[in-house]
Design a protein around this motif. Sequence first.
Motif, PDB file in Angstrom:
ATOM      1  N   TYR A  34       0.825  -1.210   0.000  1.00 19.17           N
ATOM      2  CA  TYR A  34       0.000   0.000   0.000  1.00 19.17           C
ATOM      3  C   TYR A  34       0.860   1.261   0.000  1.00 19.17           C
ATOM      4  CZ  TYR A  34      -4.338  -2.601   0.731  1.00 19.17           C
ATOM      5  OH  TYR A  34      -5.416  -3.438   0.582  1.00 19.17           O
ATOM      6  N   ILE A  52      -9.365   1.181  -1.726  1.00 20.20           N
ATOM      7  CA  ILE A  52      -9.797   1.314  -0.328  1.00 20.20           C
ATOM      8  C   ILE A  52     -10.482   2.660  -0.121  1.00 20.20           C
ATOM      9  CG2 ILE A  52      -8.052  -0.226   0.655  1.00 20.20           C
ATOM     10  CD1 ILE A  52      -6.326   2.194   1.227  1.00 20.20           C
ATOM     11  N   ASP A  53     -11.210   2.768   0.994  1.00 20.29           N
ATOM     12  CA  ASP A  53     -11.878   4.021   1.337  1.00 20.29           C
ATOM     13  C   ASP A  53     -10.866   5.049   1.827  1.00 20.29           C
ATOM     14  OD1 ASP A  53     -14.376   3.007   0.710  1.00 20.29           O
ATOM     15  OD2 ASP A  53     -14.710   2.245   2.740  1.00 20.29           O
ATOM     16  N   LYS A 107      -4.073   0.150   8.848  1.00 17.97           N
ATOM     17  CA  LYS A 107      -5.024  -0.963   9.052  1.00 17.97           C
ATOM     18  C   LYS A 107      -5.706  -0.831  10.406  1.00 17.97           C
ATOM     19  CE  LYS A 107      -4.796  -5.177   7.488  1.00 17.97           C
ATOM     20  NZ  LYS A 107      -4.453  -6.591   7.182  1.00 17.97           N
ATOM     21  N   CYS A 137      -9.606  -3.829   8.273  1.00 21.82           N
ATOM     22  CA  CYS A 137      -9.712  -3.105   7.002  1.00 21.82           C
ATOM     23  C   CYS A 137      -8.603  -2.058   6.905  1.00 21.82           C
ATOM     24  CB  CYS A 137     -11.067  -2.406   6.892  1.00 21.82           C
ATOM     25  SG  CYS A 137     -12.470  -3.531   6.726  1.00 21.82           S
ATOM     26  N   ILE A 196      -7.544   1.639   5.566  1.00 20.92           N
ATOM     27  CA  ILE A 196      -8.118   2.951   5.243  1.00 20.92           C
ATOM     28  C   ILE A 196      -6.989   3.867   4.765  1.00 20.92           C
ATOM     29  CG2 ILE A 196      -9.307   4.997   6.140  1.00 20.92           C
ATOM     30  CD1 ILE A 196     -11.121   2.617   6.057  1.00 20.92           C
TER      31      ILE A 196
END
Length: 258
Positions: free
Chosen positions: A24, A51-52, A100, A106, A108
């Motif tokens: 990421y 991802i958001d 995370k 999740c 973000i």
Amino acid sequence: MARPPAPGSVIAPAWHESAEGKEYLACILRKNRRRVFGLLERPVLPPPVAIDTASYKIFVSGKSGVGKTAMVAKLAGLEVPVVHHETTGIQTTVVFWPAKLQASNCVIMFRFEFWDCGESALKKFDHMLPACKENTDAFLFLFSFTDRTSFEDLPGQLARVAGEAPGVVKMVIGSKFDQYMHTDVPERDLTAFRQAWELPLLRVKSVPGRRLADGRTLDGRAGLADVAHVLNGLAEQLWHQDQVTAGLLPNPPENAPR
């Protein structure tokens, strides 16, 4: 403001060092250099790992010379100014940081928009401080370990800047921690401040970042490692505050036992 969460309880603190985290982080790097993002730009991720994004406005407050501009530069992977120059107006800097969540597992993408304004400009122009405070999600209050008066000014800063903003995250950062051997702020004073104000208190160094093999270019990955604790700390406080505001987490009264 909600009571600060325990460090590491909301955001996985070492995730950025994992293989998944590095995948990421690649979206905010280019050939091991940090990418610079404008106000309307954002990192591009492959569709399978989309991802958001959670966006936040952060106002950086502190006496002139404590290192506000230098700290924001380090967080953004930019060159730290060697000589201090007063920021003449409002300067905005965008920093992206993937993290995370512990609860949901999740990832973000946090978007931090830092607002930095020189102390002289704040005093000279009445509209500057209201503009910086408008719709702000967090206040970062800086002091320098080499300037005792900047530490003693913190209660005044908190009252003046954040006194009428109960739902905004507040954090304190001590700059120039690399000069701790010459500190004017001993550890006992930091402990007393934390006990009195119950605010997160972090430390940052002001030394120039590490370089790549060419000796000139800042090492983006090394720079991220140096500031990950600050970016994770911000993400943790802001995400927790959002959950409390949305009613997804309880907000215990201030005098409740820890």
